[in-house]
Write an enzyme that holds these catalytic residues in place. Structure first.
Site, PDB file in Angstrom:
ATOM      1  N   GLU A   1      -8.794 -18.783  28.793  1.00  0.00           N
ATOM      2  CA  GLU A   1      -7.960 -18.252  29.180  1.00  0.00           C
ATOM      3  C   GLU A   1      -7.766 -17.892  30.239  1.00  0.00           C
TER       4      GLU A   1
ATOM      5  N   ARG B   1     -16.878 -18.051  24.725  1.00  0.00           N
ATOM      6  CA  ARG B   1     -15.603 -18.289  24.326  1.00  0.00           C
ATOM      7  C   ARG B   1     -15.321 -19.522  25.671  1.00  0.00           C
TER       8      ARG B   1
ATOM      9  N   TYR C   1      -9.744 -15.603  32.443  1.00  0.00           N
ATOM     10  CA  TYR C   1      -9.942 -13.956  31.989  1.00  0.00           C
ATOM     11  C   TYR C   1     -11.192 -14.065  33.889  1.00  0.00           C
TER      12      TYR C   1
ATOM     13  N   GLN D   1       7.408 -13.863  17.476  1.00  0.00           N
ATOM     14  CA  GLN D   1       7.597 -12.411  17.070  1.00  0.00           C
ATOM     15  C   GLN D   1       7.652 -11.367  16.679  1.00  0.00           C
TER      16      GLN D   1
ATOM     17  N   HIS E   1      -3.530 -18.364  30.483  1.00  0.00           N
ATOM     18  CA  HIS E   1      -2.134 -17.450  30.409  1.00  0.00           C
ATOM     19  C   HIS E   1      -1.226 -17.918  30.962  1.00  0.00           C
TER      20      HIS E   1
HETATM   21  P1  FAD Z   1      20.705 -14.879   5.936  1.00  0.00           P
HETATM   22  O1  FAD Z   1      19.765 -16.310   5.854  1.00  0.00           O
HETATM   23  O2  FAD Z   1      22.467 -15.809   6.382  1.00  0.00           O
HETATM   24  O3  FAD Z   1      21.328 -15.691   3.805  1.00  0.00           O
HETATM   25  C1  FAD Z   1      22.355 -15.036   3.659  1.00  0.00           C
HETATM   26  C2  FAD Z   1      22.509 -16.042   1.939  1.00  0.00           C
HETATM   27  O4  FAD Z   1      23.175 -15.049   0.754  1.00  0.00           O
HETATM   28  C3  FAD Z   1      22.732 -16.727   2.532  1.00  0.00           C
HETATM   29  O5  FAD Z   1      21.861 -18.220   1.138  1.00  0.00           O
HETATM   30  C4  FAD Z   1      23.776 -17.559   1.617  1.00  0.00           C
HETATM   31  O6  FAD Z   1      24.126 -18.121   0.626  1.00  0.00           O
HETATM   32  C5  FAD Z   1      23.756 -16.212   0.930  1.00  0.00           C
HETATM   33  N1  FAD Z   1      25.085 -15.758   0.351  1.00  0.00           N
HETATM   34  C6  FAD Z   1      25.882 -15.508   0.813  1.00  0.00           C
HETATM   35  N2  FAD Z   1      27.030 -14.444   0.311  1.00  0.00           N
HETATM   36  C7  FAD Z   1      27.203 -15.264  -1.223  1.00  0.00           C
HETATM   37  C8  FAD Z   1      27.692 -14.604  -2.320  1.00  0.00           C
HETATM   38  N3  FAD Z   1      28.683 -13.431  -2.595  1.00  0.00           N
HETATM   39  N4  FAD Z   1      26.881 -15.437  -3.589  1.00  0.00           N
HETATM   40  C9  FAD Z   1      26.107 -15.484  -3.463  1.00  0.00           C
HETATM   41  N5  FAD Z   1      25.389 -15.679  -1.781  1.00  0.00           N
HETATM   42  C10 FAD Z   1      25.556 -15.832  -1.109  1.00  0.00           C
HETATM   43  N6  FAD Z   1      14.871 -15.769  13.069  1.00  0.00           N
HETATM   44  C11 FAD Z   1      13.940 -15.424  13.487  1.00  0.00           C
HETATM   45  O7  FAD Z   1      13.729 -15.174  13.297  1.00  0.00           O
HETATM   46  N7  FAD Z   1      13.404 -16.484  14.220  1.00  0.00           N
HETATM   47  C12 FAD Z   1      14.193 -18.245  14.086  1.00  0.00           C
HETATM   48  O8  FAD Z   1      13.742 -18.825  15.186  1.00  0.00           O
HETATM   49  C13 FAD Z   1      15.139 -18.565  13.846  1.00  0.00           C
HETATM   50  N8  FAD Z   1      16.073 -19.009  14.151  1.00  0.00           N
HETATM   51  C14 FAD Z   1      17.136 -19.538  13.805  1.00  0.00           C
HETATM   52  C15 FAD Z   1      17.562 -20.986  13.614  1.00  0.00           C
HETATM   53  C16 FAD Z   1      18.734 -21.164  13.459  1.00  0.00           C
HETATM   54  C17 FAD Z   1      19.316 -22.206  14.364  1.00  0.00           C
HETATM   55  C18 FAD Z   1      20.171 -20.466  12.735  1.00  0.00           C
HETATM   56  C19 FAD Z   1      21.387 -20.566  11.838  1.00  0.00           C
HETATM   57  C20 FAD Z   1      19.026 -19.125  12.477  1.00  0.00           C
HETATM   58  C21 FAD Z   1      17.916 -18.654  12.814  1.00  0.00           C
HETATM   59  N9  FAD Z   1      17.510 -17.389  13.007  1.00  0.00           N
HETATM   60  C22 FAD Z   1      16.192 -16.833  13.301  1.00  0.00           C
HETATM   61  C23 FAD Z   1      18.217 -16.149  12.145  1.00  0.00           C
HETATM   62  C24 FAD Z   1      17.400 -15.947  11.396  1.00  0.00           C
HETATM   63  O9  FAD Z   1      17.705 -16.908   9.852  1.00  0.00           O
HETATM   64  C25 FAD Z   1      18.536 -15.126  10.056  1.00  0.00           C
HETATM   65  O10 FAD Z   1      18.289 -13.982  11.537  1.00  0.00           O
HETATM   66  C26 FAD Z   1      18.215 -14.387   9.163  1.00  0.00           C
HETATM   67  O11 FAD Z   1      18.258 -15.994   7.979  1.00  0.00           O
HETATM   68  C27 FAD Z   1      19.086 -13.822   8.313  1.00  0.00           C
HETATM   69  O12 FAD Z   1      18.570 -13.305   7.208  1.00  0.00           O
HETATM   70  P2  FAD Z   1      19.590 -12.637   5.868  1.00  0.00           P
HETATM   71  O13 FAD Z   1      18.514 -12.825   4.849  1.00  0.00           O
HETATM   72  O14 FAD Z   1      20.013 -11.366   6.089  1.00  0.00           O
HETATM   73  O15 FAD Z   1      20.583 -13.767   5.891  1.00  0.00           O
HETATM   74  P1  NAP Z   2      22.932 -13.884  19.991  1.00  0.00           P
HETATM   75  O1  NAP Z   2      21.828 -13.706  20.205  1.00  0.00           O
HETATM   76  O2  NAP Z   2      23.731 -12.243  19.471  1.00  0.00           O
HETATM   77  O3  NAP Z   2      23.989 -14.747  20.828  1.00  0.00           O
HETATM   78  C1  NAP Z   2      25.185 -14.614  20.521  1.00  0.00           C
HETATM   79  C2  NAP Z   2      26.160 -15.699  21.912  1.00  0.00           C
HETATM   80  O4  NAP Z   2      26.991 -15.730  21.460  1.00  0.00           O
HETATM   81  C3  NAP Z   2      25.747 -15.099  23.663  1.00  0.00           C
HETATM   82  O5  NAP Z   2      24.717 -15.588  24.268  1.00  0.00           O
HETATM   83  C4  NAP Z   2      27.168 -14.339  24.229  1.00  0.00           C
HETATM   84  O6  NAP Z   2      26.801 -14.070  25.280  1.00  0.00           O
HETATM   85  C5  NAP Z   2      27.935 -14.438  22.980  1.00  0.00           C
HETATM   86  N1  NAP Z   2      28.799 -14.071  23.112  1.00  0.00           N
HETATM   87  C6  NAP Z   2      28.853 -12.923  22.350  1.00  0.00           C
HETATM   88  N2  NAP Z   2      30.138 -12.431  21.905  1.00  0.00           N
HETATM   89  C7  NAP Z   2      31.278 -13.346  21.746  1.00  0.00           C
HETATM   90  C8  NAP Z   2      32.416 -14.170  21.965  1.00  0.00           C
HETATM   91  N3  NAP Z   2      33.571 -12.663  21.307  1.00  0.00           N
HETATM   92  N4  NAP Z   2      32.908 -14.930  23.059  1.00  0.00           N
HETATM   93  C9  NAP Z   2      32.329 -15.977  23.128  1.00  0.00           C
HETATM   94  N5  NAP Z   2      30.733 -15.691  23.280  1.00  0.00           N
HETATM   95  C10 NAP Z   2      30.051 -15.103  22.667  1.00  0.00           C
HETATM   96  O7  NAP Z   2      23.483 -14.218  18.646  1.00  0.00           O
HETATM   97  P2  NAP Z   2      22.637 -16.077  18.050  1.00  0.00           P
HETATM   98  O8  NAP Z   2      22.515 -17.160  18.949  1.00  0.00           O
HETATM   99  O9  NAP Z   2      24.180 -16.233  16.995  1.00  0.00           O
HETATM  100  O10 NAP Z   2      21.399 -15.766  16.835  1.00  0.00           O
HETATM  101  C11 NAP Z   2      21.607 -14.853  15.864  1.00  0.00           C
HETATM  102  C12 NAP Z   2      20.835 -13.847  16.093  1.00  0.00           C
HETATM  103  O11 NAP Z   2      19.138 -15.198  15.266  1.00  0.00           O
HETATM  104  C13 NAP Z   2      20.067 -13.326  17.116  1.00  0.00           C
HETATM  105  O12 NAP Z   2      19.883 -12.461  16.840  1.00  0.00           O
HETATM  106  C14 NAP Z   2      18.589 -13.890  17.125  1.00  0.00           C
HETATM  107  O13 NAP Z   2      17.594 -13.159  17.074  1.00  0.00           O
HETATM  108  C15 NAP Z   2      18.311 -14.983  15.545  1.00  0.00           C
HETATM  109  N6  NAP Z   2      17.611 -16.437  16.806  1.00  0.00           N
HETATM  110  C16 NAP Z   2      16.617 -16.229  16.953  1.00  0.00           C
HETATM  111  C17 NAP Z   2      15.615 -17.167  17.152  1.00  0.00           C
HETATM  112  C18 NAP Z   2      14.328 -17.150  17.820  1.00  0.00           C
HETATM  113  O14 NAP Z   2      13.886 -18.447  18.095  1.00  0.00           O
HETATM  114  N7  NAP Z   2      13.715 -16.405  17.990  1.00  0.00           N
HETATM  115  C19 NAP Z   2      16.292 -18.020  17.177  1.00  0.00           C
HETATM  116  C20 NAP Z   2      17.942 -18.462  16.633  1.00  0.00           C
HETATM  117  C21 NAP Z   2      18.611 -17.181  16.563  1.00  0.00           C
HETATM  118  P3  NAP Z   2      27.826 -13.260  26.165  1.00  0.00           P
HETATM  119  O15 NAP Z   2      28.236 -12.319  25.218  1.00  0.00           O
HETATM  120  O16 NAP Z   2      27.393 -13.397  27.197  1.00  0.00           O
HETATM  121  O17 NAP Z   2      28.594 -15.001  26.304  1.00  0.00           O
HETATM  122 FE1  SF4 Z   3       3.128 -14.197  15.085  1.00  0.00          FE
HETATM  123 FE2  SF4 Z   3       3.364 -14.024  11.443  1.00  0.00          FE
HETATM  124 FE3  SF4 Z   3       4.774 -15.591  12.857  1.00  0.00          FE
HETATM  125 FE4  SF4 Z   3       2.661 -16.145  12.948  1.00  0.00          FE
HETATM  126  S1  SF4 Z   3       4.180 -15.759  11.979  1.00  0.00           S
HETATM  127  S2  SF4 Z   3       3.453 -16.060  14.892  1.00  0.00           S
HETATM  128  S3  SF4 Z   3       1.388 -14.439  12.291  1.00  0.00           S
HETATM  129  S4  SF4 Z   3       5.136 -13.033  13.882  1.00  0.00           S
END
Ligand code: FAD
Ligand code: NAP
Ligand code: SF4
Length: 675
Positions: free
Chosen positions: A165, A215, A167, A340, A253
């Site tokens: 890695e 390692r 080191y 994460q 790294h």
């Molecule tokens: P949600 O996942 O939004 O779930 C809410 C649920 O509530 C849904 O299934 C919906 O159908 C249901 N619901 C809403 N209203 C009602 C109602 N009235 N009655 C019954 N059911 C209802 N996060 C990460 O940590 N790592 C990532 O790599 C990552 N990648 C992402 C990539 C994408 C493209 C997207 C869109 C999101 C990603 N996220 C990632 C974000 C992550 O998925 C969300 O932060 C997380 O799913 C939020 O969890 P939650 O349970 O609060 O809500």
């Molecule tokens: P986000 O990370 O908060 O990004 C939102 C984007 O929208 C920012 O680039 C912001 O940039 C822009 N924005 C905010 N307000 C705006 C407005 N009024 N008009 C136009 N642009 C605006 O949120 P997200 O991309 O929706 O993701 C949601 C959550 O899912 C995130 O918090 C993230 O952690 C999670 N997620 C994580 C991963 C992962 O790989 N770890 C992947 C996907 C999602 P500007 O304000 O500069 O325009």
């Molecule tokens: Fe790390 Fe858990 Fe994500 Fe695996 S699932 S990479 S152990 S945070």
């Protein structure tokens, strides 16, 4: 009869036998630095109870100059021996075995006193190391040997000597970091003198019946790294010097090739270890992106190695091996390789945990106990927040009903799994489905509930997630403007030139989705290697193709925009943001920052820059995709409150800003532990 005969077979090391072929690889969790040795002991003991054959601790410094960080744990005093003995005692009581990793960081040590073979700064450190003289090298060897001796005194079953890695020991091996002309530099024989001497002297100090894992960096992934012939030569010398086992190190790294992120194919580097099989007679361990018992079994059955190392999977599920032994492999919480809550935490100075399992490294503090009174619990929303709450509530004995208006569980995870490089999210949702069945949770899909439906439950939990933020851009109602939900969930048609509004996690992911077509390179190892310029180290030094990465041409021309003037992706994961940026750059995605969104028309997206809204520019686009953040969806929570029912609100429904699955799951689990 087990499904995993190779994985569960014992390994006889002569003086001791490992009960199966699973090593928990070393992880720097930050636990040792808490100085709460009961907590450290419980972390390892929990994994020993989970039946892993041998664990390796996080890297322990042999001296101040070699420790990764100021204040990092070391093994230098009688007090250290006493503290570590708490850990080894608890692990042995639980039927486990544990080795201490001796980590000398060399030029990666974060401090001005760092030392190295030559005074060459690493690109990932601000410090120029001091070149060691002969006495200095002798001191480092002595300190490493001393740490091994003390580890033995503390009751460890062995040590792992970190030689990969990038080191300290690895820094001596390659000319990239070793430009010495004395007996520690120059020829390859001279450059490998130090690791061999270290292993030889450690063996001398600890006697025969003590495990020494070395390692060894089998593919450096840096310019002027080792050739495979050199790797074989080193492995043979390390065996002769007295190592019991050789473990595989992949990439320094500072390498610009991802090696453990979720977009790296599963078992992507097992072939490297396999090349060394038969060249030495001691057991070999392979590692990196092995995260299910099936993958591990196949790697062993195909003869890629004698053992597998899994590190992060043991954070996601401490009972990985036990569940595999009991035929309950589908119940193993999967490590999705997101980094994460583990590596991103480590590199931010926070205690490690796990996105999937918030109890990891919090075993003594987040305790899940049977509830004093069984309650009926309604959970609305089957995203990660709702599902993790449901699981913990059910584990505690509550009677749980989950409602979701969608046709499947998983919430936004079902969009995440569409992204090339995020295929692990499929298994993550499958695991939740298995656990809902196993824990007999009543899941009602296609069911949108109102306040009246929830009145009869003892506890009501709102986990309804989020709505996409409305950025209010004039012209956004046109048919060629889509949201990320239209694209990812509803598979709406997208044109060839695309402007993506918002460069957060979702904007990056949507861009990745739009520039790819067909099979994801994460599902095809040769394609992935071509994309990142990885080669066989037998063909190219260090395993890097001299011409560099050769990605497939992008399927669309994407412009990714944000209003902030900062670097795109600055707020993405600490250890993965660079991969997302590099990946989009390889696909010619144009990053545009510091803009105001003026209007949308048939020609595309009109933007300006600065407070004076100067420099009007048209981003020509057939489709505009909005990824402008999210707001909480809490209509149901408000309606319940209006009726006098106070629900628990979690996940995105609670706070949408900076929401991710890690926070949603932790919040849900912690709430459920208290109900
Ligand atoms: P949600 O996942 O939004 O779930 C809410 C649920 O509530 C849904 O299934 C919906 O159908 C249901 N619901 C809403 N209203 C009602 C109602 N009235 N009655 C019954 N059911 C209802 N996060 C990460 O940590 N790592 C990532 O790599 C990552 N990648 C992402 C990539 C994408 C493209 C997207 C869109 C999101 C990603 N996220 C990632 C974000 C992550 O998925 C969300 O932060 C997380 O799913 C939020 O969890 P939650 O349970 O609060 O809500
Ligand atoms: P986000 O990370 O908060 O990004 C939102 C984007 O929208 C920012 O680039 C912001 O940039 C822009 N924005 C905010 N307000 C705006 C407005 N009024 N008009 C136009 N642009 C605006 O949120 P997200 O991309 O929706 O993701 C949601 C959550 O899912 C995130 O918090 C993230 O952690 C999670 N997620 C994580 C991963 C992962 O790989 N770890 C992947 C996907 C999602 P500007 O304000 O500069 O325009
Ligand atoms: Fe790390 Fe858990 Fe994500 Fe695996 S699932 S990479 S152990 S945070």
């Amino acid at each position: 009869m087990t499904d995993y005969p190779h994985l569960l077979a014992p390994l006889d090391l002569g003086f001791t036998t490992l009960k199966n072929r699973v090593l928990m690889g070393s992880m720097h969790t930050g636990l040792e630095e808490t100085r709460d040795w009961n907590r450290v002991a419980e972390f390892y003991a929990e994994r020993a109870r989970g039946e892993v054959a041998l664990m390796v601790t996080g890297g322990i410094g042999p001296n101040l100059e070699g420790s990764v960080l100021p204040g990092a744990a070391m093994m230098t005093t009688a007090e250290d021996v006493k503290n570590h003995a708490i850990v080894t005692g608890r692990v042995h009581d639980a039927g486990g075995k544990i080795a201490m990793q001796i980590l000398h960081a060399g030029r990666y040590a974060y401090g001005p006193k760092c030392v190295a073979p030559s005074p060459i700064k690493s690109p990932i450190s601000p410090f120029v190391p001091t070149e060691l003289d002969e006495d200095g090298i002798e001191k480092q060897i002595g300190d490493i040997v001393n740490a091994a001796r003390l580890a033995q005194e503390a009751g460890y079953d062995g040590v792992e000597i970190m030689g990969s890695e990038g080191y300290f020991l690895n820094q001596f091996i390659v000319t990239h970091t070793n430009t010495r002309t004395d007996r520690w530099g120059g020829s390859y024989e001279n450059r490998i003198r130090l690791p061999i001497e270290v292993v030889r002297r450690v063996r001398q100090a600890v006697g025969t019946d003590f495990i020494i894992i070395y390692r060894l960096s089998m593919i450096d992934l840096i310019p002027n790294g080792s050739t495979f012939d050199e790797v074989v030569q080193l492995a043979k010398e390390i065996e002769k010097a007295g190592a019991t086992i050789i473990n595989t190190g992949i990439g320094w790294h500072e390498a610009r090739v991802p090696t453990i992120a979720t977009s790296v194919p599963r078992r992507a580097f097992a072939w490297v270890t396999q090349k060394l099989m038969g060249q030495v007679s001691i057991p070999l361990i392979t590692s990196n992106r092995i995260n299910t018992p099936e993958v591990a079994e196949n790697v062993l059955a195909e003869g890629c190695a004698d053992m597998v190392s899994m590190a992060r999977p043991m954070l996601a599920d401490a009972h990985f091996v036990r569940k595999a032994m009991e035929g309950a492999g589908a119940q193993i919480a999967p490590c999705i390789a997101c980094n994460q809550a583990c590596l991103d935490h480590t590199f931010s100075g926070k205690l490690t945990s796990c996105l999937v399992n918030p109890r990891a490294c919090h075993e003594t503090e987040l305790v899940i106990e049977p509830a004093a009174t069984q309650k009926t619990v309604a959970i609305v929303g089957a995203g990660p927040a709702g599902l993790s709450t449901a699981m913990t509530c059910a584990e505690r004995g509550h009677k749980v009903t989950v409602f979701d208006k969608a046709a499947e569980i998983g919430g936004q995870l079902n969009m995440a799994k569409q992204i090339p490089g995020k295929e692990e999210f499929w298994g993550f949702v499958d695991w939740y489905r298995t656990m809902m069945d196993t824990l007999e949770i009543d899941v009602r899909l296609n069911t949108e509930v109102g306040p009246d439906d929830l009145e009869s439950f003892d506890e009501v939990i709102i986990a309804t997630g989020v709505s996409p933020r409305d950025p209010g851009i004039p012209g956004q109602d046109s048919t060629h403007v889509l949201t990320y939900i239209d694209v990812l969930r509803d598979q709406a048609e997208v044109g060839e030139r695309v402007a993506v509004i918002g460069a957060g996690g979702i904007g990056f992911d949507v861009s990745e989705y739009l520039v790819h077509d067909g099979e994801s390179p994460t599902e095809n190892l040769p394609d992935w290697m071509t994309e990142w310029g990885v080669a066989d180290p037998a063909d190219h030094r260090g395993g890097l193709v001299p011409e560099g990465p050769k990605p497939e041409a992008p399927t669309r021309a994407v412009t990714l925009l944000q209003r902030k003037a900062e670097k795109h992706g600055k707020r993405l994961g600490k250890t993965t943001g660079w991969i997302h940026r590099a990946s989009l750059k390889m696909k010619d995605v144009t990053f545009v920052g510091g803009v105001n969104y003026e209007r949308i028309d048939e020609a595309g997206l009109h933007v300006s820059s600065g407070e004076g809204r100067e420099n009007p520019t048209l981003i020509e686009a057939d489709t505009i995709v909005m990824c402008a953040g999210q707001t909480p969806l809490r209509d149901l929570a408000d309606a319940l409150e209006a009726k006098g029912i106070v629900p628990h609100v979690i996940g995105g429904a609670d706070v949408a800003a900076e929401l991710d699955a890690k926070r949603a799951i932790e919040q849900g689990t912690r709430l459920a532990a208290t109900l």
